[in-house]
Design a protein around this motif. Structure first.
Motif, short mmCIF file in Angstrom:
data_model
loop_
_atom_site.label_atom_id
_atom_site.label_comp_id
_atom_site.label_asym_id
_atom_site.label_seq_id
_atom_site.Cartn_x
_atom_site.Cartn_y
_atom_site.Cartn_z
N ALA A 114 5.53 45.14 8.27
CA ALA A 114 6.77 45.48 7.57
C ALA A 114 7.38 46.76 8.14
O ALA A 114 6.68 47.75 8.39
CB ALA A 114 6.51 45.65 6.08
N GLY A 115 8.69 46.73 8.35
CA GLY A 115 9.42 47.88 8.87
C GLY A 115 9.58 47.88 10.38
O GLY A 115 10.39 48.64 10.92
N ASP A 116 8.81 47.04 11.09
CA ASP A 116 8.94 46.94 12.54
C ASP A 116 10.16 46.10 12.90
O ASP A 116 10.74 45.41 12.06
CB ASP A 116 7.68 46.30 13.15
N GLU A 117 10.52 46.16 14.17
CA GLU A 117 11.62 45.34 14.70
C GLU A 117 11.11 44.51 15.87
O GLU A 117 10.30 44.98 16.67
CB GLU A 117 12.78 46.22 15.15
N VAL A 118 11.59 43.28 15.95
CA VAL A 118 11.26 42.40 17.07
C VAL A 118 12.58 41.86 17.62
O VAL A 118 13.38 41.28 16.89
CB VAL A 118 10.35 41.23 16.64
N GLU A 121 12.17 33.41 11.63
CA GLU A 121 11.53 33.25 10.33
C GLU A 121 10.16 33.92 10.30
O GLU A 121 9.80 34.61 9.34
CB GLU A 121 11.38 31.75 10.05
N THR A 122 9.39 33.74 11.36
CA THR A 122 8.04 34.32 11.41
C THR A 122 8.09 35.84 11.45
O THR A 122 7.23 36.51 10.89
CB THR A 122 7.27 33.78 12.62
N ILE A 123 9.10 36.38 12.14
CA ILE A 123 9.27 37.84 12.16
C ILE A 123 9.51 38.35 10.74
O ILE A 123 8.86 39.30 10.29
CB ILE A 123 10.45 38.22 13.08
N ALA A 124 10.44 37.70 10.05
CA ALA A 124 10.79 38.13 8.69
C ALA A 124 9.65 37.94 7.70
O ALA A 124 9.49 38.72 6.77
CB ALA A 124 12.02 37.37 8.22
N LEU A 125 8.84 36.90 7.90
CA LEU A 125 7.71 36.67 7.00
C LEU A 125 6.71 37.83 7.03
O LEU A 125 6.00 38.06 6.05
CB LEU A 125 6.99 35.36 7.36
N LEU A 126 6.66 38.54 8.14
CA LEU A 126 5.78 39.71 8.25
C LEU A 126 6.45 40.97 7.72
O LEU A 126 5.85 42.05 7.77
CB LEU A 126 5.35 39.90 9.70
N GLY A 127 7.67 40.84 7.24
CA GLY A 127 8.39 42.00 6.74
C GLY A 127 9.10 42.78 7.83
O GLY A 127 9.68 43.84 7.58
N ALA A 128 9.05 42.27 9.05
CA ALA A 128 9.73 42.93 10.17
C ALA A 128 11.17 42.42 10.25
O ALA A 128 11.56 41.47 9.59
CB ALA A 128 8.99 42.64 11.48
N LYS A 173 11.57 51.65 16.41
CA LYS A 173 10.89 50.68 15.55
C LYS A 173 10.55 49.37 16.27
O LYS A 173 9.85 48.53 15.71
CB LYS A 173 11.76 50.37 14.34
N THR A 174 11.05 49.19 17.49
CA THR A 174 10.82 47.95 18.22
C THR A 174 9.35 47.84 18.60
O THR A 174 8.77 48.75 19.19
CB THR A 174 11.67 47.90 19.50
N LYS A 175 8.74 46.71 18.26
CA LYS A 175 7.32 46.51 18.53
C LYS A 175 7.05 45.34 19.46
O LYS A 175 5.92 45.18 19.94
CB LYS A 175 6.56 46.29 17.22
N ALA A 176 8.04 44.49 19.72
CA ALA A 176 7.85 43.35 20.62
C ALA A 176 9.20 42.75 21.00
O ALA A 176 10.21 42.97 20.31
CB ALA A 176 6.96 42.29 19.98
N ILE A 177 9.19 41.98 22.07
CA ILE A 177 10.34 41.17 22.49
C ILE A 177 9.89 39.72 22.47
O ILE A 177 8.84 39.37 23.02
CB ILE A 177 10.83 41.56 23.90
#
Length: 360
Positions: free
Chosen positions: A73-77, A89-96, A122-126
Motif C-alpha cells: 500500500a502506498g507504492d506506485e507501479v 487490478e492486481t496493483i490496486a489490490l495490493l493498495g498500490a 514511490k515507484t517500486k516497479a514497471i
C-alpha cells in the motif's frame, strides 16, 4: 466461423489429453503433483528461464510477482492503460497506485520515452504489457529501470511464444508472467498461469507466496495467496506443448497472410518491429468507422471483437478525468480484432479479407 477455434486443436491431441488427465485421476495428486513440476520444467526450458512457477491464473501470477517483490500500500507501479484490467487490478489490490503511461501509436505497447517522467520516489516497479502477441521495447525499458533501481515485470499474457531480439517473452525482465486462459496462444481448459525468473531467491518467494506464504507445512514467513496451478490443467498444457512450437509458426504465417490480403486498404494494420516476432494473440486492425465494419462482418457470419474499447484510466474503478493519454484514448475508439487462431485456413482468410474490402 470461429473467432478462436479450440475444437480443431483438440482433435489433434484428444487421445494424449485423455491419457494425461486419466493419469492424474489415477494417482490422485491434484495439487502440486508431478504434472505441475513437469510442466514447470518444460516451460522454463522453452523460455530459457532458470525458474518457472505455475500459477492458478495469469492474474494471480502478476499478484504473486508483486507480492514477492514487496510491493504494498502506498507504492506506485508504472504500467499501460491500454490492456485488460487484470494488469492494473492486481496493483490496486495490493493498495498500490497504477501510474498509467501512454502507448506507442503503432504497436500499442507502452511508450518507453514516457516512462522516466512518471517515476517518483514511490515507484517500486514497471509493468509493461506485451500486447496483442508482440513484446514491448524491453532494452529501453530495462535501461530506465536499471538507472532507477527498479524491477520490471512483463505482463506476457498475450505474448507467450513471441521473441524479442531472439529471446523468448517471459525471459526478458526481472519477472515474466503469462496466462493460460483457454483463448491465449498457449491455453488450458480452464484458468492457469505462470511466473518466470532467473533470480533463485525471488523464485523461492513466489513459490511461497502462491502457497499461502508457507516455506514448509504450517510455517508461514510471509503473507500469500492460494495461487496454485492444478494438476489437470498442467496435464492439458503438457499435451498442448507438443503442438505449440508449430502453432507459433502458424500464427506468424497467418498474420503475414492477413497483412498481404489487407495491404491495399485504408485499414491501419498491425506493426511488428523488425527485431520482434509476434504470436498474434489477436490480429487487431484500426479503422475509424469500426462499428460499421463490425456490423457488416457480423451480418456475413464473421465474428470480431474489440480489445479494448475503454482504456483503464477511463474505467469507473480507476477513473482519472484529468489524465492526458491521448494515444490510448484514440486507439480505443478504432481497434477491431479479426478471427485469429492456428487453424484458420487459407480460404477463411480470403473470405474475411474479401468481406472487409467489400465493407469498405
Amino acid at each position: 466461423m470461429h473467432f478462436i477455434d479450440l475444437k480443431s486443436q483438440y482433435r489433434h491431441i484428444e487421445t494424449d489429453v485423455s491419457e494425461r488427465i486419466q493419469a492424474v485421476l489415477e494417482h490422485g495428486q491434484y495439487i502440486n503433483g508431478p504434472e505441475v513440476r513437469e510442466l514447470e520444467t518444460c516451460l522454463a526450458e522453452f523460455t530459457g528461464s532458470a525458474c518457472c512457477i505455475g500459477a492458478s491464473s495469469g492474474t494471480d501470477a502478476l499478484l504473486m510477482a508483486m507480492m514477492a517483490l514487496g510491493i504494498r500500500a502506498g507504492d506506485e507501479v508504472i504500467t499501460t492503460p491500454f490492456t485488460f484490467i487484470a494488469t492494473a487490478e492486481t496493483i490496486a489490490l495490493l493498495g498500490a497506485l497504477p501510474v498509467f503511461v501512454d502507448i506507442e501509436p503503432d504497436t500499442c505497447n507502452i511508450d518507453p520515452a514516457l516512462i522516466e517522467a512518471a517515476i517518483t520516489e514511490k515507484t517500486k516497479a514497471i509493468m509493461p504489457v506485451s500486447l496483442y502477441g508482440q513484446c514491448a521495447d524491453y532494452d529501453a525499458i530495462n535501461a530506465i529501470a536499471e538507472k532507477h533501481g527498479l524491477p520490471v515485470i512483463e505482463d506476457g499474457a498475450q505474448s507467450f511464444g513471441a521473441t524479442y531480439k531472439g529471446k523468448k517473452s517471459c525471459n526478458l525482465t526481472t519477472i515474466g508472467c503469462t496466462s493460460f486462459f483457454p483463448s491465449k496462444p498457449l491455453g488450458g481448459y480452464g484458468d492457469g498461469g505462470a511466473c518466470f525468473t532467473n533470480d533463485a531467491p525471488l523464485a523461492k518467494r513466489m513459490r511461497e507466496t502462491r502457497d499461502h506464504g508457507q516455506n514448509r507445512r504450517y510455517h508461514h514467513p510471509r503473507l500469500g495467496i492460494n495461487g496454485r496451478l492444478d494438476g489437470i490443467q498442467a496435464a492439458v498444457l503438457l499435451s498442448k506443448m507438443a503442438l505449440f512450437p508449430g502453432e507459433v509458426k502458424k500464427r506468424g504465417d497467418i498474420g503475414k497472410k492477413y497483412m498481404e490480403a489487407l495491404d491495399d486498404t485504408r485499414i491501419t494494420l498491425p506493426v511488428i518491429r523488425p527485431h520482434n516476432t509476434s504470436v498474434f494473440a489477436q490480429f487487431t486492425i484500426r479503422i475509424a468507422d469500426r462499428d460499421a465494419l463490425h456490423k457488416n462482418l457480423q451480418e456475413k457470419g464473421i465474428p470480431t471483437a474489440v480489445h479494448y474499447p475503454v482504456p483503464l484510466h477511463r474505467q469507473p474503478v480507476f477513473n482519472q478525468p484529468d489524465a492526458r493519454l491521448p494515444v490510448s484514448d484514440e486507439v480505443a475508439k478504432c481497434v477491431l480484432s479479426l478471427p485469429m487462431h492456428p487453424y484458420l485456413t487459407h480460404d477463411e482468410i480470403k473470405r474475411i479479407a474479401t468481406a472487409v474490402k467489400e465493407a469498405l
